[in-house]
Design an enzyme around this catalytic site. Structure first.
Site, PDB file in Angstrom:
ATOM      1  N   GLU A 117       0.768  -1.247   0.000  1.00  0.00           N
ATOM      2  CA  GLU A 117       0.000   0.000   0.000  1.00  0.00           C
ATOM      3  C   GLU A 117       0.802   1.303   0.000  1.00  0.00           C
ATOM      4  O   GLU A 117       0.704   2.109   0.939  1.00  0.00           O
ATOM      5  CB  GLU A 117      -0.969   0.000   1.192  1.00  0.00           C
ATOM      6  CG  GLU A 117      -2.053  -1.056   1.068  1.00  0.00           C
ATOM      7  CD  GLU A 117      -3.093  -0.986   2.174  1.00  0.00           C
ATOM      8  OE1 GLU A 117      -2.858  -0.256   3.172  1.00  0.00           O
ATOM      9  OE2 GLU A 117      -4.134  -1.653   2.047  1.00  0.00           O
TER      10      GLU A 117
ATOM     11  N   GLU B 148      -5.782  -7.724  -0.560  1.00  0.00           N
ATOM     12  CA  GLU B 148      -6.467  -7.494   0.710  1.00  0.00           C
ATOM     13  C   GLU B 148      -7.923  -7.158   0.462  1.00  0.00           C
ATOM     14  O   GLU B 148      -8.245  -6.352  -0.417  1.00  0.00           O
ATOM     15  CB  GLU B 148      -5.830  -6.343   1.509  1.00  0.00           C
ATOM     16  CG  GLU B 148      -4.505  -6.655   2.149  1.00  0.00           C
ATOM     17  CD  GLU B 148      -4.044  -5.523   3.071  1.00  0.00           C
ATOM     18  OE1 GLU B 148      -4.924  -4.746   3.538  1.00  0.00           O
ATOM     19  OE2 GLU B 148      -2.835  -5.415   3.318  1.00  0.00           O
TER      20      GLU B 148
END
Length: 349
Positions: free
Chosen positions: A159, A271
């Site tokens: 991320e 995710e």
């Protein structure tokens, strides 16, 4: 994920399945996996066993027995490489290696995940303090350790967020070049910036949209996929236990699927997660079903999250409790249960 924090037919199926243990029916090629968190916990380098931990043998066995065939394994860059451009810490290198060996012995594909958000400590990758060459050095060393095992995949970074896509593209390309220079042909998972959200993949931001800029990835082995994350709560962060935007999350995956098809690329859902609320269970089932249905362009998914140190109160946690399996487990099964057969995912070199 940024921090640990009347029924439909699908939900009737989920309710019926929560009391029994059913395996996930995924093909050998398609990944139906779990993020086993713990090694990224704590601040700074920390102390092993006090501030952070790798998955236990019991946890590995539990998820392997449930039919999960992949683990995304988060860890901290600073712990593995305490000084930039220097050798790995011997003890941490062994902990990581021992965990990978245990997961591979259990028959699971391993996705290595430096869980650093495009930072080393408090310095951003691509800055003068952490130049792209340092990121490339890290990946050169890590790739050399695992290049002999095609069952280990390389997730470049968890991320990236407050970095322009153009800057992140340069960093990612430096790392991929370093990986390939070792002779490694392992699959590389490439995130975008802005938390690599599927919902924001084509949004124009400072530095351009991921969906445009990240097409500039250069890979001499041509063996990579684009990794996206997608939660179902109000701001898509995964911090809330509610899933009021489940429909929007599914639509985001649909749009990203279209982007993959238009551009001849492959994707991976690294995710996603939700609580045991009915809207979440329904959304999770629809998301895994979409990934498996669109297996011409998706290589699989890994749910967030499980791990030995998650508190039972964590809404998205599917680590089993004394009461048994979590309800989310059945939702994943109902969404991702496909007959095992060859060729249901994009072919990998």
């Amino acid at each position: 994920m940024r921090s640990p924090s009347g029924t439909t037919p699908v939900l009737r199926l989920v309710a019926a399945m929560t009391a029994i243990a059913l395996p996930l029916q995924a093909s050998a090629a398609c990944l139906s996996g779990i993020n086993l968190a713990g090694a990224e916990f704590g601040q700074g380098r920390g102390t092993y066993g006090k501030d952070y931990a790798y998955p236990s043998d019991e946890t590995i066995t539990y998820f392997a027995d449930k039919g999960f065939n992949a683990v995304r394994l988060p860890f901290k860059w600073e712990r593995l490489q305490p000084r930039l451009n220097r050798s790995f810490d011997k003890a941490e290198r062994k902990r990581l290696s021992d965990t990978v060996k245990a997961l591979r012995k259990a028959g699971m594909t391993v996705i290595l995940d430096p869980h650093n958000y495009a930072y080393y400590g408090d310095q951003q990758i691509g800055s003068a303090a952490v130049p792209d060459s340092a990121f490339a050095d890290f990946w050169s060393r890590l790739a050399a350790d695992y290049k002999q095992d095609a069952g280990v995949q390389f997730g470049l970074m968890n991320e990236p967020h407050d970095v322009p896509a153009t800057q992140w593209l340069a960093s990612a390309n430096a790392a991929i070049a370093a990986i390939r220079d070792t002779g490694a042909t392992n699959l590389v998972l490439v995130p975008g910036t802005i938390w690599t959200g599927a919902h924001s993949w084509e949004e124009e931001r400072d530095g351009g949209a991921n969906g445009t800029v990240m097409l500039g990835i250069q890979d001499s082995a041509d063996n990579n996929v684009y990794e996206v994350h997608q939660y179902l709560d109000g701001d898509f962060s995964g911090k809330a236990s509610t899933c009021e935007r489940a429909d929007d999350a599914v639509k985001a995956l649909e749009r990203f699927t279209d982007w993959l098809k238009r551009n001849g690329k492959r994707g991976f859902l690294g995710e996603f997660g939700g609580s045991a609320e009915p809207a979440c269970l329904d959304g999770l089932a629809r998301m895994t079903a979409l990934v498996h249905r669109e297996n011409a362009v998706w290589t699989g998914w890994t749910y967030w999250a499980a791990g030995d140190w998650w508190p039972a109160s964590e809404p998205l946690n599917i680590q089993p409790t004394a009461d048994g399996d979590r309800p989310q487990l059945a939702a994943l099964v109902s969404g991702g249960a496909l007959p095992a057969k060859a060729g249901t995912c994009p072919s990998l070199p």
